[in-house]
Design a protein around this motif. Structure first.
Motif, PDB file in Angstrom:
ATOM      1  N   LEU A  75      10.511   0.367  -7.247  1.00  0.00           N
ATOM      2  CA  LEU A  75       9.586  -0.764  -7.248  1.00  0.00           C
ATOM      3  C   LEU A  75      10.032  -1.822  -6.245  1.00  0.00           C
ATOM      4  O   LEU A  75       9.222  -2.313  -5.452  1.00  0.00           O
ATOM      5  CB  LEU A  75       9.503  -1.373  -8.646  1.00  0.00           C
ATOM      6  CG  LEU A  75       8.610  -2.611  -8.764  1.00  0.00           C
ATOM      7  CD1 LEU A  75       7.144  -2.212  -8.680  1.00  0.00           C
ATOM      8  CD2 LEU A  75       8.882  -3.360 -10.062  1.00  0.00           C
ATOM      9  N   ASP A  78       9.493  -0.518  -2.616  1.00  0.00           N
ATOM     10  CA  ASP A  78       8.135  -0.266  -2.135  1.00  0.00           C
ATOM     11  C   ASP A  78       7.149  -1.407  -2.366  1.00  0.00           C
ATOM     12  O   ASP A  78       6.175  -1.542  -1.618  1.00  0.00           O
ATOM     13  CB  ASP A  78       7.568   0.991  -2.803  1.00  0.00           C
ATOM     14  CG  ASP A  78       8.340   2.251  -2.454  1.00  0.00           C
ATOM     15  OD1 ASP A  78       9.073   2.225  -1.443  1.00  0.00           O
ATOM     16  OD2 ASP A  78       8.218   3.248  -3.191  1.00  0.00           O
ATOM     17  N   GLN A  79       7.371  -2.222  -3.399  1.00  0.00           N
ATOM     18  CA  GLN A  79       6.329  -3.147  -3.824  1.00  0.00           C
ATOM     19  C   GLN A  79       6.717  -4.617  -3.815  1.00  0.00           C
ATOM     20  O   GLN A  79       5.853  -5.480  -4.000  1.00  0.00           O
ATOM     21  CB  GLN A  79       5.869  -2.777  -5.245  1.00  0.00           C
ATOM     22  CG  GLN A  79       5.314  -1.374  -5.381  1.00  0.00           C
ATOM     23  CD  GLN A  79       3.977  -1.211  -4.683  1.00  0.00           C
ATOM     24  OE1 GLN A  79       3.321  -2.189  -4.342  1.00  0.00           O
ATOM     25  NE2 GLN A  79       3.561   0.017  -4.454  1.00  0.00           N
ATOM     26  N   PRO A 153       4.683  -4.908   0.983  1.00  0.00           N
ATOM     27  CA  PRO A 153       4.717  -4.993  -0.479  1.00  0.00           C
ATOM     28  C   PRO A 153       3.523  -5.772  -1.016  1.00  0.00           C
ATOM     29  O   PRO A 153       2.874  -6.521  -0.283  1.00  0.00           O
ATOM     30  CB  PRO A 153       6.019  -5.750  -0.749  1.00  0.00           C
ATOM     31  CG  PRO A 153       6.160  -6.638   0.448  1.00  0.00           C
ATOM     32  CD  PRO A 153       5.646  -5.834   1.609  1.00  0.00           C
ATOM     33  N   ASP A 154       3.260  -5.619  -2.305  1.00  0.00           N
ATOM     34  CA  ASP A 154       2.180  -6.368  -2.943  1.00  0.00           C
ATOM     35  C   ASP A 154       2.625  -7.756  -3.394  1.00  0.00           C
ATOM     36  O   ASP A 154       1.797  -8.644  -3.586  1.00  0.00           O
ATOM     37  CB  ASP A 154       1.651  -5.605  -4.163  1.00  0.00           C
ATOM     38  CG  ASP A 154       0.877  -4.362  -3.760  1.00  0.00           C
ATOM     39  OD1 ASP A 154       0.053  -4.468  -2.835  1.00  0.00           O
ATOM     40  OD2 ASP A 154       1.097  -3.295  -4.346  1.00  0.00           O
TER      41      ASP A 154
END
Length: 216
Positions: A75, A78-79, A153-154
């Motif tokens: 997580l 990637d995010q 990333p978000d």
């Protein structure tokens, strides 16, 4: 919903038992900018560490996009993008190397063209081959912002991103950070003492005595 914190609590036992965070609840919408304010020592950094899965809460649950987090390392990779007060750059590596590092760590294709575009966006294109140690404080933080965005990333978590900067550079860096994330529709949580930066965020919370209270 990008991130949901449900009744998080955190305490430390050394050198003496102390409760830092109590029953923290927070919801982060896609594209939302949130400022978390509070005096030094109130636990803002600890809260960001919990939200970014760098530390585990004593109690409570963290959801990402409505689901429990099964692999916190993946997580984060990637995010979630991180911007730290102390920059956390590799001082002897070049600006470009620092920027591409998240992709190298994730074993992704590190596209130098994408890197150059990000550096142009934060005003560092002419510093691309400089060692990070030769940058000013403001330039280092702009590089840290670009680095946080490289893996797309978000969510961006920024811990006192203007805390080490003078007033002029603080205003510039704060604007660049919010412009970059809003342009991409990213969510951002900023822990800050900077009232001007906090005022630019869509929502503001105050952290005091371990309790998080929404101001607007």
């Amino acid at each position: 919903m990008i991130l949901t914190a449900l009744h998080l609590s955190k305490s430390f036992s050394s050198p003496s038992p102390v409760s830092v965070l109590s029953d923290i609840c927070l919801e982060v919408l896609p594209g939302q900018s949130i400022a978390i304010c509070g005096r030094s020592g109130e636990g803002k950094t600890t809260l960001l560490h919990l939200l970014g899965t760098l530390e585990k809460p004593d109690n409570g649950e963290l959801l990402f996009k409505g689901k429990p987090i099964e692999n916190s390392t993946k997580l984060r990779r990637d995010q979630i993008g991180f911007v730290f007060q102390s920059y956390n750059l590799l001082e002897d590596f070049t600006v470009l190397d620092n920027l591409l590092m998240p992709a190298w760590i994730a074993r992704r294709h590190a596209d130098p063209k994408r890197g150059l575009a990000l550096l142009e966006e934060v005003g560092l294109a002419e510093r691309i081959h400089f060692p990070a140690k030769l940058l000013s404080g403001g330039e280092k933080q702009r590089l840290a912002i670009a680095r946080s965005l490289f893996n797309d990333p978000d969510l961006i978590l920024a811990d006192e991103p203007t805390g080490n900067l003078d007033r002029v550079n603080a205003a510039l860096v704060g604007k660049i950070l919010l412009d970059c994330v809003q342009k991409r529709g990213k969510s951002v949580i900023i822990a800050t003492h900077d009232q001007e930066l906090a005022s630019l965020c869509q929502s503001r919370y105050e952290l005091s005595q371990g309790v998080l209270k929404k101001i607007y």
